[in-house]
Design a protein around this motif. Structure first.
Motif, PDB file in Angstrom:
ATOM      1  N   TRP A   1       0.821  -1.220   0.000  1.00 33.03           N
ATOM      2  CA  TRP A   1       0.000   0.000   0.000  1.00 33.03           C
ATOM      3  C   TRP A   1       0.845   1.255   0.000  1.00 33.03           C
ATOM      4  O   TRP A   1       0.419   2.310  -0.434  1.00 33.03           O
ATOM      5  CB  TRP A   1      -1.014  -0.004   1.138  1.00 33.03           C
TER       6      TRP A   1
ATOM      7  N   SER B   1       1.191   2.395  -3.622  1.00 33.26           N
ATOM      8  CA  SER B   1       0.104   3.134  -4.256  1.00 33.26           C
ATOM      9  C   SER B   1      -0.064   4.514  -3.629  1.00 33.26           C
ATOM     10  O   SER B   1      -0.422   5.466  -4.302  1.00 33.26           O
ATOM     11  CB  SER B   1      -1.200   2.338  -4.213  1.00 33.26           C
ATOM     12  N   ILE B   2       0.237   4.607  -2.326  1.00 35.46           N
ATOM     13  CA  ILE B   2       0.108   5.935  -1.710  1.00 35.46           C
ATOM     14  C   ILE B   2       1.170   6.886  -2.260  1.00 35.46           C
ATOM     15  O   ILE B   2       0.890   8.031  -2.596  1.00 35.46           O
ATOM     16  CB  ILE B   2       0.175   5.839  -0.173  1.00 35.46           C
TER      17      ILE B   2
ATOM     18  N   GLY C   1       0.214   7.822  -5.728  1.00 38.43           N
ATOM     19  CA  GLY C   1      -0.835   8.832  -5.673  1.00 38.43           C
ATOM     20  C   GLY C   1      -0.268  10.196  -5.338  1.00 38.43           C
ATOM     21  O   GLY C   1      -0.595  11.196  -5.976  1.00 38.43           O
TER      22      GLY C   1
ATOM     23  N   LEU D   1       1.611  11.560  -8.301  1.00 32.18           N
ATOM     24  CA  LEU D   1       0.671  12.023  -9.324  1.00 32.18           C
ATOM     25  C   LEU D   1       0.145  13.404  -8.954  1.00 32.18           C
ATOM     26  O   LEU D   1       0.099  14.315  -9.774  1.00 32.18           O
ATOM     27  CB  LEU D   1      -0.510  11.067  -9.385  1.00 32.18           C
TER      28      LEU D   1
ATOM     29  N   ILE E   1      -5.759  10.410  -8.648  1.00 31.60           N
ATOM     30  CA  ILE E   1      -4.900  10.357  -7.469  1.00 31.60           C
ATOM     31  C   ILE E   1      -5.542   9.511  -6.387  1.00 31.60           C
ATOM     32  O   ILE E   1      -4.949   8.548  -5.873  1.00 31.60           O
ATOM     33  CB  ILE E   1      -4.650  11.782  -6.932  1.00 31.60           C
TER      34      ILE E   1
ATOM     35  N   TYR F   1      -8.046   7.530  -6.748  1.00 32.26           N
ATOM     36  CA  TYR F   1      -8.279   6.193  -7.293  1.00 32.26           C
ATOM     37  C   TYR F   1      -7.056   5.312  -7.053  1.00 32.26           C
ATOM     38  O   TYR F   1      -7.158   4.148  -6.702  1.00 32.26           O
ATOM     39  CB  TYR F   1      -8.577   6.306  -8.785  1.00 32.26           C
ATOM     40  N   THR F   2      -5.874   5.895  -7.232  1.00 29.12           N
ATOM     41  CA  THR F   2      -4.639   5.135  -7.087  1.00 29.12           C
ATOM     42  C   THR F   2      -4.389   4.761  -5.633  1.00 29.12           C
ATOM     43  O   THR F   2      -3.971   3.648  -5.335  1.00 29.12           O
ATOM     44  CB  THR F   2      -3.447   5.955  -7.606  1.00 29.12           C
ATOM     45  N   CYS F   3      -4.609   5.712  -4.718  1.00 33.31           N
ATOM     46  CA  CYS F   3      -4.183   5.431  -3.361  1.00 33.31           C
ATOM     47  C   CYS F   3      -5.322   5.310  -2.355  1.00 33.31           C
ATOM     48  O   CYS F   3      -5.071   5.026  -1.180  1.00 33.31           O
ATOM     49  CB  CYS F   3      -3.159   6.486  -2.899  1.00 33.31           C
TER      50      CYS F   3
ATOM     51  N   SER G   1      -5.589   2.031  -0.454  1.00 30.72           N
ATOM     52  CA  SER G   1      -4.479   1.884   0.486  1.00 30.72           C
ATOM     53  C   SER G   1      -4.732   2.684   1.756  1.00 30.72           C
ATOM     54  O   SER G   1      -4.372   2.262   2.855  1.00 30.72           O
ATOM     55  CB  SER G   1      -3.183   2.348  -0.160  1.00 30.72           C
ATOM     56  N   ILE G   2      -5.365   3.839   1.594  1.00 33.63           N
ATOM     57  CA  ILE G   2      -5.711   4.632   2.781  1.00 33.63           C
ATOM     58  C   ILE G   2      -6.734   3.865   3.610  1.00 33.63           C
ATOM     59  O   ILE G   2      -6.638   3.792   4.840  1.00 33.63           O
ATOM     60  CB  ILE G   2      -6.264   6.016   2.359  1.00 33.63           C
TER      61      ILE G   2
ATOM     62  N   TYR H   1      -7.044   0.698   3.802  1.00 36.38           N
ATOM     63  CA  TYR H   1      -6.276  -0.391   4.412  1.00 36.38           C
ATOM     64  C   TYR H   1      -5.607   0.112   5.687  1.00 36.38           C
ATOM     65  O   TYR H   1      -5.640  -0.522   6.731  1.00 36.38           O
ATOM     66  CB  TYR H   1      -5.242  -0.831   3.380  1.00 36.38           C
ATOM     67  N   TRP H   2      -5.045   1.317   5.595  1.00 36.64           N
ATOM     68  CA  TRP H   2      -4.299   1.894   6.712  1.00 36.64           C
ATOM     69  C   TRP H   2      -5.232   2.206   7.882  1.00 36.64           C
ATOM     70  O   TRP H   2      -4.872   2.032   9.043  1.00 36.64           O
ATOM     71  CB  TRP H   2      -3.582   3.150   6.208  1.00 36.64           C
TER      72      TRP H   2
END
Lengths: 343, 356, 500
Positions: free
Chosen positions: A313, A316-317, A320, A323, B148, B150-152, B155-156, B158-159
């Motif tokens: 993860w 991807s963070i 992001g 980007l 942006i 969409y990409t992360c 993961s957020i 998940y965190w």
């Protein structure tokens, strides 16, 4: 007076400016990685690894860049790549011929390009919807072909797959004293070939210039006597063909395929193009920039992994975040230029 | 109402032609295939409630999240000429916050659920505002700006819950996700109706509709008419954030757990599709929320129909794609024009024949 | 004079849903002539031009070039038959270089030689005296230069027929003269030029022949010297000129001695230098100056349309802060923007919605205007301003230019402004509507509304304004009233006093 004027150097246009920024950031970032993280980054092989792993991404990003310059979008590229991988593997495992497999890959890509192009340019349907349907169709077909992961079992292909270009002078001496040459896969060569061909088309061929004109202002392009429908049609054909090639290259890299192959590739490709300075509004961009965009994107991911943040993860963070940085940077830089222009 | 109908263009239903035709076709197709397809029965669920069951119910129920997202997506599309592709990821974040807040208390009561909902809603609105700021203030295209998150986003999510997929078991959550005691209609359907009514009221008591359309059609002119275009665009994203949190909570409540990776996966594409099938231009401007909601049900009906035809869940996409293409081809103005010309010619021929 | 017909259009018919755009129209263009195509808005000029350039397909009729029947199905076909068009709106690509814009979409090899393009472009641009370089991005040129590049393209293509569709509406006098020089030059080379414009003086300055259309039908073809201006207007409008003289009577206005409504001191925006300005109740004044002199920018600053960077504003003697359009609207100011398409109409929304928009915004977010109320408003103003529309639910984009302008006027009138700023309200619309708008301005002033009226046609301003503020290079260089309000004095002040 005109003599003077002629000598003046033209300022960078938007495409060149955005590309330059990306290249500078890529170089700075890579140098930083070399200085701080050391390890693999000190070897040339690291770059080749990046290229080997991402040859297919580079190829689809090229295709996407062409479509985006023309003012369109193609989100089916990842799915088509995946479908190509699966179909080629199944074909090869039935005892097929490698050359015909390549033809199959191109054929599938071409077929998608034809349908997308026809629907978008001649029936005037929104590109997002058409290529979304294309993405659904390709993903669905992939699972219809095989739900289970497949591995290539074909001698001729294995030979091709294992053919690597060794570059001794870029290699390094391993701990045991042997020279390990830098290795580059055939896919990378294909990727570079694609970049050069697309670059030449975009910069010097009349078709490429028509893409820019169409993306800059569609109405004007029409009035200037450009066959906009045909031009748009061809942009999707190029993207489709490159997706086909990308699938073949991905198969050469992994030697296996499953239903989730190349998942999220379309978004990575869009991100690469954007980082490389292509604007989704069309008319601005360049495949050379896209190449550096892909490299920047994948290098960041590599840096994240090498800095010990192994959790997926984090990747991807940071992607992001990066980007976000690039998008804001572009917006600010272009905004400033426009203000300057006005003044 | 009658007057309204009169004023519609000669297509009859105007913008709603395609979604209504699609629904009609799917209904007819299913009825031919299986006359009992839409029959509704009353069964008793595990809790002993009398509830409605049947394909129709599962279609309407299953499309709930999509319908809610489509409402918000329509607004964003209209105001910004672009789409938010981060709704799935944002819903995962909202769902994670919802579960996190629920889990932080000792036991789950009505109060904590409301608190958790408010927290999830606020977080989703903040993320909406983030997207909105990029779009409205920095003038970034919506698809790029939302790329942006969409990409992360997942993961957020998940965190937030430390990588786990915690479960929540409570009759209240179960009621939100399926049926409330004493009500035979699935709760998500009721939530959709409530959300739709809320938006209807919003349009009735504010001038949001005309302002949004003006901004979407001609931003420059809208600004010179005193409209705060930044605010309108930002607002559309924040409203979408609200929708996202509701959809996320329904999704979490259905399963009783939050899985940041699979919650509402790929829903962004379906939501955009719903907007387009609803006859709204993805290029912004004029819009009809009702179209998007019908669009959402079309998508779900299609999916359920395919399931009923024994198409496996992984293969559904391919068939869905074909139907989508058929729908948009029928709806394409070029095809319409050609068809109309053809009909005219036929009419002329027939007339000529009569005279002779 | 050569009498051989270069282009003939015979019996052209074109229908749009519900409208007969062209009916049996004939048009003849001879070699080496400048032929003005005249008509009010909706007369069918644009349709005829668009048929000739392949944008529309005609329903019936024939087109002959050099005596041969041709079929034109696309802009490319038009180009290949030697017909080039320069439109009012720039139809070039801003993201390409000037050179590429001149050569793209034309016959040639598969590969593009940029250097060759640039060389040829530079030569051609220099020949025509156009201040641009081939290597420059088109987007970095001014609008006027972009227009000239479009003409350079047409010239380079050695077209037989050149269509200029309102080419002068965004050019200042100097540039117009340059353009006319160019046109005469081309004429002498045997090119046939079709010239569409709303500026009557320009027609008489350059054209040899005039064809008049009205309501999609041909009124007639005349030699320019045989058709006095008054008759031309009469033919275009299909009625006598009583209305014109009506206006003359209303004109010649005295300065108003009402109280000061609006006063600005040192007002500046991102686009203007600081300036002082005031207007009295019931006064009509105007900003004049060449294009780019800052006249539009000044009124934009008053309305808060551009970012205001400084200055003090008093309205009715009270200090107010206007930094956004909504502030100005709340202080009773209305603003009709210069560019109708870009800053005025919301094309896809209905006439009704367009009319109520400004009032709705002023009412605020939480006070929507009900359907029945808005319909009443719309019907009232459609009647009052004689807006020609099928219904109040027709999308405003499908109306003719003049009627669109009336819709926007209605929008501002509905807010009952104390001060109305009209920036080029008469641009690109027919003579009849122009007069109606001028009358309306005077009517409003009588009712005590302050009006600032800007027009690139000085006579219009002389007719309506009692005070003219003259601008040059973004500075106010003079203020004219009373005796000084005449064409000569205005020109002199604009030019800087040195000119005769």
């Amino acid at each position: 007076m005109n003599e003077n004027v002629k000598k003046k150097r033209e300022p960078l246009n938007d495409t060149q400016l955005l590309m330059t920024i990306t290249i500078c950031i890529f170089i700075v970032m890579y140098l930083l990685a070399m200085a701080l993280l050391k390890g693999g980054f000190l070897h040339a092989q690291q770059i080749f690894d990046l290229l080997n792993d991402n040859a297919s991404l580079i190829i689809v990003s090229c295709g996407l860049t062409v479509v985006m310059i023309g003012g369109g979008i193609d989100i089916s590229v990842g799915a088509v790549t995946s479908l190509v991988v699966m179909s080629c593997i199944l074909y090869l495992n039935k005892g097929g011929n490698v050359l015909l497999a390549l033809m199959l890959a191109l054929g599938i890509g071409l077929a998608f390009g034809l349908v997308h192009g026809f629907l978008i340019s001649y029936l005037e349907i929104q590109p997002f919807i058409v290529t979304l349907a294309g993405m659904f169709f390709a993903r669905g077909m992939t699972t219809i072909l095989s739900v289970n992961p497949q591995k290539v079992d074909h001698e001729g292909f294995e030979t091709l797959r294992n053919t690597k270009i060794e570059i001794p002078w870029l290699g390094y001496v391993a701990k045991n004293g042997n020279l390990v040459p830098a290795r580059m896969e055939l896919g990378v060569v294909i990727a570079f070939f694609c970049i050069i061909v697309v670059f030449v088309i975009l910069m010097f061929h009349r078709l490429g210039r028509n893409f820019y004109a169409m993306g800059g202002n569609q109405q004007s392009a029409l009035m200037l006597g450009i066959n906009v429908k045909k031009t748009r049609f061809l942009s999707y054909i190029i993207s489709g063909l490159l997706s086909g090639i990308s699938g073949f290259v991905l198969m050469m890299h992994t030697g296996a395929g499953n239903a989730t192959n190349a998942a999220g590739m379309e978004m990575n490709a869009i991100a690469s193009s954007i980082i490389g300075g292509t604007l989704l509004t069309g008319g601005v961009g360049n495949v050379a920039g896209t190449f550096f965009g892909t490299m920047t994107l994948t290098t960041i991911k590599k840096i994240v992994v090498s800095s010990g943040l192994k959790d997926p993860w984090w990747q991807s963070i940071t992607t992001g975040g990066m980007l976000c940085f690039f998008i804001l940077l572009q917006s600010i830089v272009l905004g400033k230029r426009q203000k300057k222009k006005k003044a | 109402m009658k007057e309204n109908l009169k004023k519609m263009p000669k297509g009859g239903l105007g913008q709603l032609t395609i979604p209504v035709i699609a629904v009609a076709l799917l209904v007819i197709f299913n009825l031919i295939r299986d006359p009992g397809f839409f029959s509704i029965s009353i069964t008793h669920n595990n809790y002993g409630n009398a509830v409605l069951a049947g394909n129709l119910i599962s279609i309407i129920n299953g499309a709930s999240e999509l319908a809610i997202l489509a409402i918000g997506m329509t607004l964003v599309t209209a105001a910004t000429k672009g789409q938010d592709i981060s709704v799935g990821a944002a819903a995962a974040i909202a769902g994670s916050v919802f579960v996190k807040v629920l889990k932080s208390g000792a036991d789950i009561t009505g109060g904590t659920v409301i608190l958790a909902f408010i927290c999830a809603c606020i977080v989703a609105m903040i993320f909406g505002a983030f997207n909105g700021t990029l779009v409205a203030v920095f003038n970034i295209q919506p698809m790029i700006a939302t790329l942006i998150l969409y990409t992360c986003g997942r993961s957020i999510a998940y965190w937030i819950n430390g990588g786990a997929t915690p479960t929540v078991t409570s009759p209240i959550i179960n009621a939100i996700g399926s049926f409330a005691p004493g009500i035979p209609i699935p709760m998500p359907v009721i939530i959709v109706i409530v959300v739709a009514i809320l938006f209807k009221l919003l349009f009735h008591f504010t001038s949001l509709e005309i302002l949004t359309q003006s901004v979407g059609i001609n931003q420059s002119a809208a600004r010179l008419n005193g409209i705060n275009t930044t605010f309108i665009k930002l607002l559309s994203f924040i409203l979408l954030g609200c929708c996202v949190s509701v959809a996320g909570i329904i999704g979490v409540s259905r399963l009783g757990l939050i899985n940041h990776e699979t919650l509402l996966l790929d829903v962004e594409m379906d939501a955009i599709l719903a907007v387009a099938i609803g006859g709204n231009s993805l290029g912004g401007g004029k819009f009809k929320i009702s179209g998007s909601i019908i669009g959402a049900y079309v998508i779900q009906m299609l999916t359920i129909t395919l399931y009923a035809m024994k198409v496996s869940s992984t293969d559904v996409k391919a068939y869905k794609a074909i139907v989508i293409v058929l729908l948009v081809v029928i709806g394409s103005p070029v095809v319409k024009e050609r068809f109309e010309k053809l009909m005219k010619k036929r009419k002329a021929l027939l007339k000529g024949g009569e005279k002779a | 004079m050569q009498e051989r017909a270069l282009l003939e259009m015979r019996g052209i018919k074109k229908r749009f849903p519900g409208v007969r755009a062209l009916h049996n129209v004939d048009f003849t263009l001879r070699k080496g002539e400048i032929h003005a195509l005249m008509g009010e808005n909706g007369a069918g000029k644009s349709t005829l031009i668009k048929i000739l350039t392949g944008v529309y397909q005609m329903d019936e009729g024939n087109v002959y070039v050099d005596g041969e029947a041709v079929a034109i199905h696309s802009p490319q076909d038009a180009q290949n038959t030697g017909i080039s068009t320069v439109y009012q709106e720039i139809t070039l690509c801003p993201n390409l270089t000037v050179a590429e814009n001149m050569f793209i979409g034309r016959e040639g090899g598969a590969f593009v030689n940029q250097k060759e393009y640039r060389k040829r472009a530079d030569e051609q641009l220099q020949n025509l005296g156009i201040p641009a370089r081939g290597a420059q991005m088109l987007g970095s040129c001014s609008l006027a230069v972009q227009q000239m590049v479009a003409i350079a393209r047409a010239v380079d293509m050695q077209c037989k027929v050149l269509i200029l569709d309102e080419p002068t509406s965004s050019l200042d006098d100097k540039e117009v003269n340059m353009l006319f020089g160019l046109m005469r030059d081309l004429k002498s080379k045997g090119v046939g030029i079709i010239f569409v414009t709303h500026f009557l003086e320009q027609v008489y300055e350059v054209s040899d022949r005039i064809t008049v259309l009205r309501n999609g039908e041909l009124v007639g073809e005349y030699l320019t010297e045989d058709l006095p201006q008054v008759q031309l207007v009469a033919k275009m409008m299909g009625k006598s000129l009583d209305e014109l003289s009506d206006l003359e009577e209303i004109g010649s206005r005295e300065a108003v001695a009402g109280e000061v409504f609006y006063e600005a001191e040192g007002l500046a925006s991102e686009e203007t230098n600081p300036f002082n300005f005031s207007i009295r109740k019931g006064e009509v004044n105007g900003f004049t100056g060449l294009l780019g002199s800052g006249r539009s920018e000044s009124v934009r600053a008053i309305f808060g349309a551009d970012k205001v960077t400084g200055g003090k504003v008093n309205i009715n003697g009270k200090e107010v802060k206007i930094s956004r359009p909504i502030d100005a609207m709340k202080s009773g100011i209305g603003y009709l923007a210069e560019d109708r398409k870009r800053d005025g109409i919301i094309a896809d929304l209905s006439v009704r919605e367009n009319i109520i928009l400004a009032l709705q915004v002023m009412n605020g977010f939480f006070k929507p205007i009900s359907r029945s109320e808005s319909e009443a408003f719309a019907d009232e103003y459609i009647k009052a301003l004689k807006i020609k529309t099928a219904s109040s639910e027709t999308p405003v984009g499908s109306l003719s230019g003049g009627n669109q302008q009336k819709v926007i006027l209605a929008r501002w009138l509905l807010t009952h402004p104390d001060y109305l700023i009209l920036d080029e309200p008469t641009r690109g619309i027919d003579v009849g509507t122009k007069l109606e708008i001028q009358k309306l301005v005077l009517q409003l002033a009588k009712e005590g509304v302050s009006v600032t009226f800007i027009s690139s046609e000085v006579e219009e301003m002389l007719r309506t304004c009692s005070r003219l503020i003259v601008m040059r290079d973004r500075h106010i260089v003079g203020e004219l009233k009373g005796q000084d309000l005449n064409q000569a004095q205005v020109m002199k002040t604009i030019a800087g006093g040195e000119a005769e």
